[in-house]
Design an enzyme around this catalytic site. Structure first.
Site, PDB file in Angstrom:
ATOM      1  N   ASP A  44     -11.933  10.748   3.960  1.00  0.00           N
ATOM      2  CA  ASP A  44     -11.989   9.342   4.361  1.00  0.00           C
ATOM      3  C   ASP A  44     -10.657   8.608   4.260  1.00  0.00           C
ATOM      4  OD1 ASP A  44     -11.953   9.498   1.608  1.00  0.00           O
ATOM      5  OD2 ASP A  44     -13.347   7.853   1.290  1.00  0.00           O
ATOM      6  N   GLU A  45      -9.561   9.323   3.999  1.00  0.00           N
ATOM      7  CA  GLU A  45      -8.268   8.671   3.855  1.00  0.00           C
ATOM      8  C   GLU A  45      -7.181   9.458   4.568  1.00  0.00           C
ATOM      9  OE1 GLU A  45      -6.924   7.094  -0.023  1.00  0.00           O
ATOM     10  OE2 GLU A  45      -8.761   7.976  -0.813  1.00  0.00           O
ATOM     11  N   ASP A  96      -8.449   3.886   5.260  1.00  0.00           N
ATOM     12  CA  ASP A  96      -9.456   4.243   4.264  1.00  0.00           C
ATOM     13  C   ASP A  96     -10.817   3.795   4.784  1.00  0.00           C
ATOM     14  OD1 ASP A  96     -10.927   4.801   2.029  1.00  0.00           O
ATOM     15  OD2 ASP A  96      -9.695   3.650   0.629  1.00  0.00           O
TER      16      ASP A  96
END
Length: 464
Positions: free
Chosen positions: A112-113, A18
């Protein structure tokens, strides 16, 4: 595409990565004047919401999904930026490529993950080995992008996700399966996917406040309280049972776009025109990805935050802007908008990799009745996977958005600090320059134009 495998419940082989305060971190990386200062990225209009806040802004109480007006009151000296998705997508692609060097089983969840199954390439992996892999991944990401990433690892997606949140920013937490139950036990039930504010309140009234409480709860009681599917799944997760595999190259289930209006709209003709424009954005994304879809959906959020969704499934898949827009307009015609609409969304689902378009689709969208209608009594939050499309600007002089990359014929590359009353203020700097100077120009200055995102050079000094 790698094959799918079930995670080994005896090994901490699932990673969740993350990127920390991702959008804001990219802005601080690329804009030296914002480093160490509060930065808020999101909709900058009166009804915008926060997408990401830097950690400097979070100490003031600013958080994701918060109304932008509230964020401005909490952190009045922050930089409020509209966002640069071209830059974010480029960085995301770099990080996902690094992850795929560890394992072919990488499942992106958002920009973003991602989940990474390292157990697929490291048989018999233990906590120490996973910790080494996680540390190496964090170092690689930082060296390549200048950004920090938090990594969690466990025997399942559920545990890995919670672990990555446990020591942010720039953290690494590995949960050995033997310690999993004790590690989860004291955590709030809110960490369990599917437990929002309303469900947490209902559980609390029954004495269930922690993961341990949820794991020990009677299954029959949970089913009566939450329903069979929800109750049994939450109890299973609380007990650490999560057999979901890491699915590489997860296919998009839908493509959608939304527009939040600065003022409630009641004019049906204007709403239909907005629906067609939003449909064109959806069609553009479908075409860019080589996709088409069979189900068109319109989402309308009313003045009181109640939401209506209407859908129609076609006899063929399409990526035609005119056809999607025509169906969206037709669906919207059946929705009561008299009291005002604050958000309008258009989506296409039932995706496939090629279109079987009706040759007449671009001439005349066929009529038909909606297949289903769903009215939600509670307001929906942002972040449902749709792209929030800014309201179209009036024709004429260009409109500059705060944070936007620009280039000036004389001063070179920079970014928009703000604009108004016919003027635009630009700070000329980049990721590897000193804090730049500020200049103000006429909005229509022919020497000023939009520019590409700046290039981050990993061989130069990190900004952090």
């Amino acid at each position: 595409m790698g094959s799918v495998r079930l995670p080994d419940p005896t090994r901490p082989g699932v990673l969740h990565l993350d990127l920390d305060a991702f959008f804001a971190a990219v802005e601080q990386r690329d804009k030296p004047s914002l480093r160490g200062k509060p930065v808020v990225v999101g909709g900058t209009g009166g009804r915008g919401v926060v997408a990401t806040a830097s950690y400097e802004a979070r100490v003031h109480g600013v958080g994701s999904a918060q109304p932008m007006g509230q964020a401005r009151r909490l952190s009045p000296h922050a930089a409020f930026l509209a966002g640069r998705f071209e830059a974010y997508r480029a960085v995301s692609a770099q990080v996902m490529a690094i992850a795929r060097e560890l394992s072919p089983l990488v499942e992106p969840v958002s920009l973003d993950e991602a989940y990474v199954d390292v157990g697929a390439v490291l048989p018999g992996v233990d906590a120490a080995a996973v910790a080494e892999v996680g540390a190496a991944l964090r170092a690689r990401v930082r060296a390549a992008t200048g950004l920090t990433v938090s990594v969690g690892a466990g025997a399942s997606k559920f545990v890995a996700k919670i672990a990555s949140d446990a020591r942010k920013p720039d953290g690494l937490v590995v949960v050995p399966p033997a310690e999993q139950a004790a590690w989860l036990a004291p955590l709030s039930v809110r960490v369990v996917p599917g437990v929002g504010a309303v469900t947490a309140e209902r559980l609390a009234r029954s004495g269930v406040r922690t993961v341990a409480d949820l794991a020990a709860a009677d299954e029959g009681d949970l089913v009566r309280l939450l329903g069979r599917a929800h109750g049994t799944s939450l109890r299973a997760l609380a007990r650490g049972h999560d057999p979901r595999p890491v699915v590489p190259e997860r296919e998009a289930k839908s493509v959608s776009a939304e527009e939040t209006f600065p003022v409630d709209l009641t004019d049906r003709r204007e709403l239909i025109e907005r629906a067609r424009r939003t449909a064109a954005r959806v069609a553009s994304r479908l075409l860019a990805d080589g996709l088409s879809g069979r189900t068109v959906t319109v989402k309308v959020r009313r003045f009181d935050f109640t939401t209506v969704s209407r859908s129609r499934t076609l006899t063929h898949a399409t990526s035609s802007a005119r056809e999607i827009g025509g169906h969206a307009a037709d669906l919207l015609a059946g929705v009561d908008v008299a009291d005002g609409v604050r958000l309008l969304g258009v989506g296409v689902s039932g995706l496939s990799e090629y279109a079987q378009a009706d040759l007449l689709a671009d001439l005349l969208p066929p009529p038909g009745e909606p297949e289903e209608q769903e009215v939600l009594g509670e307001p929906e939050g942002p972040g449902d996977g749709a792209e929030d499309v800014p309201a179209p600007e009036p024709a004429g002089e260009p409109v500059w958005r705060p944070g936007q990359d620009v280039v000036h014929d004389e001063h070179g590359p920079g970014w928009v600090q703000g604009s108004g009353v016919g003027r635009v203020t630009v700070r000329f700097e980049g990721p590897h320059t000193p804090v730049g100077r500020v200049r103000t120009f006429r909005v229509g200055d022919p020497a000023l134009r939009p520019g590409p995102p700046p290039v981050w050079d990993p061989d130069r000094d990190s900004p952090r």
